[in-house]
Enzyme design. Sequence first.
Site, PDB file in Angstrom:
ATOM      1  N   LYS A   8       0.835  -1.208   0.000  1.00 17.75           N
ATOM      2  CA  LYS A   8       0.000   0.000   0.000  1.00 17.75           C
ATOM      3  C   LYS A   8       0.870   1.258   0.000  1.00 17.75           C
ATOM      4  O   LYS A   8       0.522   2.258  -0.622  1.00 17.75           O
ATOM      5  CB  LYS A   8      -0.935   0.013   1.212  1.00 17.75           C
ATOM      6  CG  LYS A   8      -2.079  -0.988   1.103  1.00 17.75           C
ATOM      7  CD  LYS A   8      -3.115  -0.726   2.178  1.00 17.75           C
ATOM      8  CE  LYS A   8      -4.227  -1.757   2.148  1.00 17.75           C
ATOM      9  NZ  LYS A   8      -5.158  -1.603   3.278  1.00 17.75           N
TER      10      LYS A   8
ATOM     11  N   LYS B 253      -4.959 -10.702  -6.958  1.00 13.27           N
ATOM     12  CA  LYS B 253      -6.195 -10.938  -6.205  1.00 13.27           C
ATOM     13  C   LYS B 253      -7.244  -9.867  -6.520  1.00 13.27           C
ATOM     14  O   LYS B 253      -6.904  -8.731  -6.840  1.00 13.27           O
ATOM     15  CB  LYS B 253      -5.884 -11.099  -4.714  1.00 13.27           C
ATOM     16  CG  LYS B 253      -5.950  -9.911  -3.906  1.00 13.27           C
ATOM     17  CD  LYS B 253      -5.741 -10.182  -2.430  1.00 13.27           C
ATOM     18  CE  LYS B 253      -5.804  -8.812  -1.791  1.00 13.27           C
ATOM     19  NZ  LYS B 253      -5.883  -8.730  -0.387  1.00 13.27           N
TER      20      LYS B 253
ATOM     21  N   LYS C  39     -10.546  -4.151  -3.905  1.00  9.70           N
ATOM     22  CA  LYS C  39     -11.309  -2.904  -3.985  1.00  9.70           C
ATOM     23  C   LYS C  39     -10.475  -1.793  -4.607  1.00  9.70           C
ATOM     24  O   LYS C  39     -11.014  -0.822  -5.119  1.00  9.70           O
ATOM     25  CB  LYS C  39     -11.681  -2.439  -2.570  1.00  9.70           C
ATOM     26  CG  LYS C  39     -12.758  -3.235  -1.895  1.00  9.70           C
ATOM     27  CD  LYS C  39     -12.937  -2.713  -0.474  1.00  9.70           C
ATOM     28  CE  LYS C  39     -13.809  -3.627   0.345  1.00  9.70           C
ATOM     29  NZ  LYS C  39     -13.756  -3.339   1.779  1.00  9.70           N
TER      30      LYS C  39
HETATM   31  P1  AMP Z   1     -10.755  -5.770   2.870  1.00  3.96           P
HETATM   32  O1  AMP Z   1     -11.435  -5.615   1.557  1.00  3.96           O
HETATM   33  O2  AMP Z   1      -9.280  -5.611   2.736  1.00  3.96           O
HETATM   34  O3  AMP Z   1     -11.368  -4.971   3.969  1.00  3.96           O
HETATM   35  O4  AMP Z   1     -10.939  -7.306   3.252  1.00  3.96           O
HETATM   36  C1  AMP Z   1     -12.027  -7.821   3.978  1.00  3.96           C
HETATM   37  C2  AMP Z   1     -11.961  -9.327   4.066  1.00  3.96           C
HETATM   38  O5  AMP Z   1     -12.084  -9.902   2.761  1.00  3.96           O
HETATM   39  C3  AMP Z   1     -10.663  -9.905   4.642  1.00  3.96           C
HETATM   40  O6  AMP Z   1     -10.939 -10.992   5.485  1.00  3.96           O
HETATM   41  C4  AMP Z   1      -9.893 -10.343   3.428  1.00  3.96           C
HETATM   42  O7  AMP Z   1      -9.009 -11.393   3.720  1.00  3.96           O
HETATM   43  C5  AMP Z   1     -11.006 -10.787   2.489  1.00  3.96           C
HETATM   44  N1  AMP Z   1     -10.610 -10.613   1.083  1.00  3.96           N
HETATM   45  C6  AMP Z   1     -10.355  -9.452   0.449  1.00  3.96           C
HETATM   46  N2  AMP Z   1     -10.026  -9.665  -0.854  1.00  3.96           N
HETATM   47  C7  AMP Z   1     -10.089 -11.008  -1.054  1.00  3.96           C
HETATM   48  C8  AMP Z   1      -9.870 -11.874  -2.180  1.00  3.96           C
HETATM   49  N3  AMP Z   1      -9.554 -11.385  -3.384  1.00  3.96           N
HETATM   50  N4  AMP Z   1     -10.028 -13.199  -2.000  1.00  3.96           N
HETATM   51  C9  AMP Z   1     -10.380 -13.697  -0.798  1.00  3.96           C
HETATM   52  N5  AMP Z   1     -10.591 -12.950   0.302  1.00  3.96           N
HETATM   53  C10 AMP Z   1     -10.456 -11.621   0.191  1.00  3.96           C
END
Ligand code: AMP
Length: 336
Positions: A113, A199, A202
């Site tokens: 990041k 991956k 967002k």
């Molecule tokens: P975040 O979007 O970073 O707030 O992530 C929220 C949750 O979603 C966390 O538990 C991440 O590990 C999971 N997560 C985010 N992106 C992925 C992805 N591409 N595949 C699987 N899990 C994800």
Amino acid sequence: MAKQRILSGVQPTGNLHLGNYLGAIQNWVEIQQDYDSFFCVVDLHAITVPHDPKVLANNTKAIAALYLACGIDLTHSTIFVQSHVKAHSELAWLLNCVTPLNWLERMIQFKEKAQKQGENVSVGLLDYPVLMAADILLYDADKVPVGEDQKQHLELTRDIVIRINDKFGTKKNPVLKMPDPLIRTTGARVMSLTDGTKKMSKSDPSELSRINLLDPPDVLTKKIKKCKTDPERGLEFDNPNRPECNNLLGLYALLSGKPKETVAVECADMGWGQFKPLLTETVIAALEPIQTKYHDIMANPDYLDQVLREGREKADTVANATLKQVKDALGFLPSL
Ligand code: AMP
Ligand code: TRP
């Protein structure tokens, strides 16, 4: 015997995508009744990168509504907003003072990041994992269900627990409880639609790279039509030269509820022209009930306000008790 506790959270930065759903929230829904479950919307984490104050509050509500729409059930679970429970910021400060700087500089997510931010890296971005440790430790969580990308942050949390307990606790009376990660293998890594080696995220500038839980059917159809594939006929899992194929078959299996082996046989002789409409139909059908429920909840703001008020009250009670225990162990003068 009292149930074990789980805690997890998602940041209110934009829309939830299939990675968040399959990697995290769907798992929460499946296991919530076996635990005393706490799910927060981690809005304090959302400001570790530059954010827009005009949308933060609405995004926070939207994520809470999506938790409910995806099936988080208030008879087993508590939903709350991180910034409403002041103990999170306060414990983060206490943990900051025992966390070595170089532990944070090593974090992969920070490095990634920070690189994207250029000159603009805040202290908060570096400190992000300590706040996350505070989120977990305040609730004496036994398990933390997250996607695989959060594993390193969980290891850091565990290192902080060892340190605090060593310095300020005793074997018989540890200050903080040691949490374990709970990472399921299927869906743990959902990949981008435009590059099967990255991956789904967002923060990817391309909307075409991800499927959002709230995308309407025409948008879903367009995204799947345009998603990256390969020139081969016949579809298969686990071929390292065909990352897109593996990802799209995996999405189909998870969203249709069919076992991987069944999907492998069903799709073995298909071409993309046959598979894409099938995937589109499956994604639309899987998301439709979530979208309907989401719109119902958002149309009734009083209900959501009440859920978050009650959630805050429950969370506050648990968190304040832990915070007091830590402050006592660190030797602070109790406030009367
Ligand atoms: P975040 O979007 O970073 O707030 O992530 C929220 C949750 O979603 C966390 O538990 C991440 O590990 C999971 N997560 C985010 N992106 C992925 C992805 N591409 N595949 C699987 N899990 C994800
Ligand atoms: N860092 C997590 C993510 O990006 C979100 C998060 C913040 C979290 N605090 C947490 C997850 C506590 C689990 C437990 O996915």
